[in-house]
Design a protein around this motif. Sequence first.
Motif, PDB file in Angstrom:
ATOM      1  N   SER A 160       0.851  -1.196   0.000  1.00 55.58           N
ATOM      2  CA  SER A 160       0.000   0.000   0.000  1.00 55.58           C
ATOM      3  C   SER A 160       0.883   1.241   0.000  1.00 55.58           C
ATOM      4  O   SER A 160       2.046   1.188   0.413  1.00 55.58           O
ATOM      5  CB  SER A 160      -0.925   0.010   1.219  1.00 55.58           C
ATOM      6  OG  SER A 160      -0.179   0.194   2.404  1.00 55.58           O
ATOM      7  N   ARG A 161       0.319   2.342  -0.464  1.00 57.48           N
ATOM      8  CA  ARG A 161       1.031   3.607  -0.449  1.00 57.48           C
ATOM      9  C   ARG A 161       0.015   4.743  -0.549  1.00 57.48           C
ATOM     10  O   ARG A 161      -1.125   4.545  -0.984  1.00 57.48           O
ATOM     11  CB  ARG A 161       2.043   3.696  -1.602  1.00 57.48           C
ATOM     12  CG  ARG A 161       1.407   3.826  -2.965  1.00 57.48           C
ATOM     13  CD  ARG A 161       2.416   3.736  -4.088  1.00 57.48           C
ATOM     14  NE  ARG A 161       3.447   4.754  -4.010  1.00 57.48           N
ATOM     15  CZ  ARG A 161       4.413   4.899  -4.912  1.00 57.48           C
ATOM     16  NH1 ARG A 161       4.502   4.051  -5.931  1.00 57.48           N
ATOM     17  NH2 ARG A 161       5.301   5.840  -4.795  1.00 57.48           N
ATOM     18  N   THR A 162       0.433   5.926  -0.135  1.00 53.88           N
ATOM     19  CA  THR A 162      -0.396   7.125  -0.256  1.00 53.88           C
ATOM     20  C   THR A 162       0.200   8.004  -1.341  1.00 53.88           C
ATOM     21  O   THR A 162       1.381   8.359  -1.298  1.00 53.88           O
ATOM     22  CB  THR A 162      -0.447   7.893   1.077  1.00 53.88           C
ATOM     23  OG1 THR A 162      -1.005   7.028   2.083  1.00 53.88           O
ATOM     24  CG2 THR A 162      -1.306   9.125   0.956  1.00 53.88           C
ATOM     25  N   SER A 170      -4.406  13.701  -1.118  1.00 54.36           N
ATOM     26  CA  SER A 170      -3.741  12.417  -1.309  1.00 54.36           C
ATOM     27  C   SER A 170      -4.792  11.326  -1.437  1.00 54.36           C
ATOM     28  O   SER A 170      -5.944  11.501  -1.038  1.00 54.36           O
ATOM     29  CB  SER A 170      -2.800  12.113  -0.136  1.00 54.36           C
ATOM     30  OG  SER A 170      -3.541  11.977   1.072  1.00 54.36           O
ATOM     31  N   VAL A 171      -4.385  10.219  -2.010  1.00 54.73           N
ATOM     32  CA  VAL A 171      -5.275   9.080  -2.168  1.00 54.73           C
ATOM     33  C   VAL A 171      -4.495   7.809  -1.833  1.00 54.73           C
ATOM     34  O   VAL A 171      -3.308   7.701  -2.158  1.00 54.73           O
ATOM     35  CB  VAL A 171      -5.839   9.006  -3.609  1.00 54.73           C
ATOM     36  CG1 VAL A 171      -4.713   8.843  -4.622  1.00 54.73           C
ATOM     37  CG2 VAL A 171      -6.831   7.855  -3.742  1.00 54.73           C
ATOM     38  N   LYS A 172      -5.157   6.870  -1.179  1.00 54.83           N
ATOM     39  CA  LYS A 172      -4.505   5.622  -0.807  1.00 54.83           C
ATOM     40  C   LYS A 172      -4.724   4.585  -1.898  1.00 54.83           C
ATOM     41  O   LYS A 172      -5.831   4.457  -2.432  1.00 54.83           O
ATOM     42  CB  LYS A 172      -5.046   5.094   0.519  1.00 54.83           C
ATOM     43  CG  LYS A 172      -4.331   3.826   1.001  1.00 54.83           C
ATOM     44  CD  LYS A 172      -4.850   3.353   2.350  1.00 54.83           C
ATOM     45  CE  LYS A 172      -4.111   2.100   2.786  1.00 54.83           C
ATOM     46  NZ  LYS A 172      -4.615   1.583   4.097  1.00 54.83           N
ATOM     47  N   ARG A 173      -3.665   3.881  -2.239  1.00 52.84           N
ATOM     48  CA  ARG A 173      -3.746   2.800  -3.213  1.00 52.84           C
ATOM     49  C   ARG A 173      -3.152   1.541  -2.598  1.00 52.84           C
ATOM     50  O   ARG A 173      -2.113   1.578  -1.941  1.00 52.84           O
ATOM     51  CB  ARG A 173      -2.977   3.144  -4.488  1.00 52.84           C
ATOM     52  CG  ARG A 173      -3.490   4.349  -5.231  1.00 52.84           C
ATOM     53  CD  ARG A 173      -4.850   4.103  -5.839  1.00 52.84           C
ATOM     54  NE  ARG A 173      -4.795   3.177  -6.965  1.00 52.84           N
ATOM     55  CZ  ARG A 173      -5.874   2.811  -7.667  1.00 52.84           C
ATOM     56  NH1 ARG A 173      -7.081   3.245  -7.316  1.00 52.84           N
ATOM     57  NH2 ARG A 173      -5.756   1.987  -8.699  1.00 52.84           N
TER      58      ARG A 173
END
Length: 265
Positions: A160-162, A170-173
């Motif tokens: 995971s990363r932001t 920002s968006v989390k993926r």
Amino acid sequence: MPALTAMRKQSWLLFILALAAIGSTAGFLTYYRSHQKLGVPGVKVVAQPVLDPDGYLVGTNSVALPERVLDFGSRIEPVSKLVWEWLPRDTVYGQRVYQATNGSEVAVTVVLMGTDRTSIHKPQYCLTASGWRITSQELTAIPIQEPHPYSLPVMKVAISRTIPTTGGGSVKRNGFFVYWFVADQQLTATHKERMWWMSRDLLLRGVLQRWAYVSCLVNFAPGQEEAAYARLSEFIAALAPQFQLTPGAPAALAENQRSEPLAKP
């Protein structure tokens, strides 16, 4: 004085033994380097130039990744300057980004070593260096049907990363990074097992196997894990037979054999 003389003699003896050990080790390594044979790759290699983002020629050969897999088209991805400057010059690459009709993407990278074994290192290092956080990892398998049914061992890494967005947000993926190693008649998903087999073949057979490290990366919005991995598994099942020369043991044979404990990552 007798004690001092004895200590000096002992020091000289240790020094001579150390020199002898160094000489023997150097001779041993020289012998194996001069007598070792380079193994056959477990992946297809074709005469196709590999370029960096600036158009600089990185290599004249590449791993033959297919242009299409299922409903995924693809584009060749250049090798970053940091990668080709860091890895040995005889490393062979294969990089494509596959995009499905629904817009989802899978980044596929193959790194094939030459005479220098440092072409391949522990995959987790690159993940964390590129900003991904590893949340879990497990050794699993993906069913492959060609050229015969078998189970492809893979390491499934959840990440995971932001990602920053325009406007300061920002968006989390989340994502899955799935990898395995393949050489001539050998498949494994663990770095330790690959290193052990490589050392064993070099010492017992005088063969330096040309290991390839294959990785597939997909990212998605949180909550889509199950569907994303199912799709990635389907993609890998269709991808592997198109460029990989080494299949696993036939499923029926593998079931009859006594399985060994799986190695840890």
